[in-house]
Design a protein around this motif. Structure first.
Motif, short mmCIF file in Angstrom:
data_model
loop_
_atom_site.label_atom_id
_atom_site.label_comp_id
_atom_site.label_asym_id
_atom_site.label_seq_id
_atom_site.Cartn_x
_atom_site.Cartn_y
_atom_site.Cartn_z
N GLN A 17 12.27 11.05 -3.67
CA GLN A 17 13.02 9.86 -3.26
C GLN A 17 12.60 8.68 -4.10
OE1 GLN A 17 15.36 9.76 -0.83
NE2 GLN A 17 15.68 7.56 -0.63
N PHE A 18 13.55 8.05 -4.80
CA PHE A 18 13.26 6.83 -5.55
C PHE A 18 13.06 5.70 -4.54
CE2 PHE A 18 16.27 8.60 -9.02
CZ PHE A 18 15.31 9.51 -9.42
N SER A 19 11.92 5.03 -4.59
CA SER A 19 11.58 4.03 -3.58
C SER A 19 11.58 2.60 -4.09
CB SER A 19 10.21 4.35 -2.98
OG SER A 19 10.18 5.64 -2.41
N VAL A 20 11.01 2.36 -5.26
CA VAL A 20 10.87 1.01 -5.80
C VAL A 20 11.34 1.01 -7.24
CG1 VAL A 20 9.22 -0.76 -6.51
CG2 VAL A 20 8.97 0.36 -4.28
N CYS A 66 2.15 6.50 -3.73
CA CYS A 66 2.78 7.65 -4.36
C CYS A 66 2.27 7.92 -5.77
CB CYS A 66 4.30 7.45 -4.40
SG CYS A 66 4.81 6.05 -5.44
N ILE A 67 1.53 7.00 -6.35
CA ILE A 67 1.12 7.14 -7.75
C ILE A 67 0.34 8.42 -8.02
CG2 ILE A 67 -0.31 6.09 -9.57
CD1 ILE A 67 0.65 3.37 -8.60
N PRO A 68 -0.63 8.81 -7.19
CA PRO A 68 -1.38 10.05 -7.47
C PRO A 68 -0.52 11.32 -7.52
CG PRO A 68 -2.58 8.69 -5.91
CD PRO A 68 -1.22 8.09 -6.04
N SER A 69 0.67 11.29 -6.93
CA SER A 69 1.53 12.48 -6.92
C SER A 69 2.14 12.78 -8.28
CB SER A 69 2.65 12.30 -5.89
OG SER A 69 3.57 11.30 -6.31
N GLY A 70 2.11 11.82 -9.19
CA GLY A 70 2.67 12.04 -10.52
C GLY A 70 4.18 12.03 -10.55
N LEU A 72 9.40 2.53 -11.73
CA LEU A 72 10.12 3.29 -10.70
C LEU A 72 9.09 4.10 -9.93
CD1 LEU A 72 12.62 4.33 -9.25
CD2 LEU A 72 12.90 6.04 -11.06
N LEU A 73 8.87 3.72 -8.67
CA LEU A 73 7.94 4.43 -7.80
C LEU A 73 8.72 5.40 -6.92
CD1 LEU A 73 5.60 1.48 -6.75
CD2 LEU A 73 5.36 3.05 -8.67
N SER A 74 8.24 6.62 -6.82
CA SER A 74 8.97 7.67 -6.10
C SER A 74 8.04 8.46 -5.20
CB SER A 74 9.64 8.63 -7.10
OG SER A 74 10.46 7.94 -8.00
N HIS A 75 8.59 8.90 -4.05
CA HIS A 75 7.84 9.67 -3.07
C HIS A 75 8.48 11.04 -2.85
CE1 HIS A 75 6.55 5.55 -2.06
NE2 HIS A 75 5.50 6.08 -1.48
N GLU A 76 7.65 11.98 -2.45
CA GLU A 76 8.16 13.29 -2.02
C GLU A 76 8.71 13.16 -0.60
OE1 GLU A 76 6.14 17.35 -0.46
OE2 GLU A 76 5.68 16.86 -2.55
N VAL A 77 9.84 13.79 -0.34
CA VAL A 77 10.38 13.81 1.01
C VAL A 77 10.62 15.24 1.45
CG1 VAL A 77 11.45 11.54 0.94
CG2 VAL A 77 12.74 13.50 0.12
N GLN A 135 0.82 -1.21 0.00
CA GLN A 135 0.00 0.00 0.00
C GLN A 135 0.85 1.26 0.00
OE1 GLN A 135 -2.43 -0.65 3.47
NE2 GLN A 135 -3.82 -2.05 2.43
N PHE A 136 1.95 1.22 0.77
CA PHE A 136 2.86 2.37 0.81
C PHE A 136 3.49 2.59 -0.56
CE2 PHE A 136 7.20 4.00 1.24
CZ PHE A 136 6.94 5.23 1.83
N SER A 137 3.92 1.52 -1.20
CA SER A 137 4.54 1.63 -2.52
C SER A 137 3.59 2.27 -3.52
CB SER A 137 4.98 0.25 -3.02
OG SER A 137 6.02 -0.27 -2.21
#
Length: 215
Positions: free
Chosen positions: A126-129, A54-58, A74-79, A49-51
């Motif tokens: 942040q690159f996560s997956v 981040c998809i809606p953030s674009g 490549l899944l990425s999150h804002e930090v 779910q965490f991975s």
């Protein structure tokens, strides 16, 4: 959207979750050091779910073949380092042991990396997956996913990118990207209260290396 004769690279959008989850279950988690380094070897629902969150953030990028079948993700999150203390408190209350343990480790790495502080930017990506179908490895898909993600982050106004590379393979891509390793830790050095090593991935995974780069 960027395409060539073989693959198309685009931003992941809401609606991609099912295909992406199926992909990372098959091609990412079975080789992810933190996932397979602590029992059970399967990812937790909270991790998945965490991975996907981040998809809606674009900020995430996928690679597709000519049949629009995923070949890389490549899944990425804002930090934003100012939120880390709050998230660390929330993590201590996570009921699932495995996910709580992984999150605690990732928060430690984020704290040591301090991408926003080091590069003096308000927020970063942040690159996560990172996962690539083995049938298409050796074609620079992982590198191009990172490259497109960095370009996308810059277009959206982010000042930097970061990556906690849990394997030597993703670390090599980060270095090819011109990212700087600012901290690292051997898995054997991360221990519990009783001095027991927590993560025990296969020997090919020796340590995690954290990279940053200003955009």
């Amino acid at each position: 959207m960027v395409s060539d004769s073989e693959f198309c690279f685009r931003v992941a959008i809401p609606g991609d979750e099912t295909n992406i989850l199926e992909f990372i279950r098959k091609f990412y988690y079975p080789e992810e050091a933190l996932t397979i380094g602590i029992p059970p070897k399967e990812p937790t629902k909270e991790d998945e779910q965490f991975s996907l969150s981040c998809i809606p953030s674009g900020l995430s990028i996928v690679a597709e073949d000519s049949d629009k079948k995923l070949v890389g993700v490549l899944l990425s999150h804002e930090v934003d380092n100012s939120t880390l203390p709050v998230r660390k408190i929330e993590t201590s209350q996570v009921p699932d042991y495995k996910w709580r343990t992984i999150l605690t480790f990732l928060h430690h790495l984020e704290e040591q990396t301090a991408v926003c502080f080091r590069l003096n930017v308000p927020k970063a990506v942040q690159f996560s997956v990172l996962g690539v179908n083995p049938a298409h490895r050796g074609k620079s898909i992982g590198f191009r996913l990172m490259e497109k993600s960095a370009e996308n982050a810059g277009d959206k106004g982010y000042g930097a990118i970061g990556a906690a590379c849990t394997s030597i393979f993703s670390a090599r891509i980060a270095e090819k990207m011109g990212m700087t390793c600012v901290t690292s830790m051997k898995y054997s050095d991360w221990k519990d209260e009783d001095g027991q090593v927590i993560f025990k991935p296969p020997e090919v995974y020796d340590q995690v290396r954290c990279y940053i780069k200003k955009l």
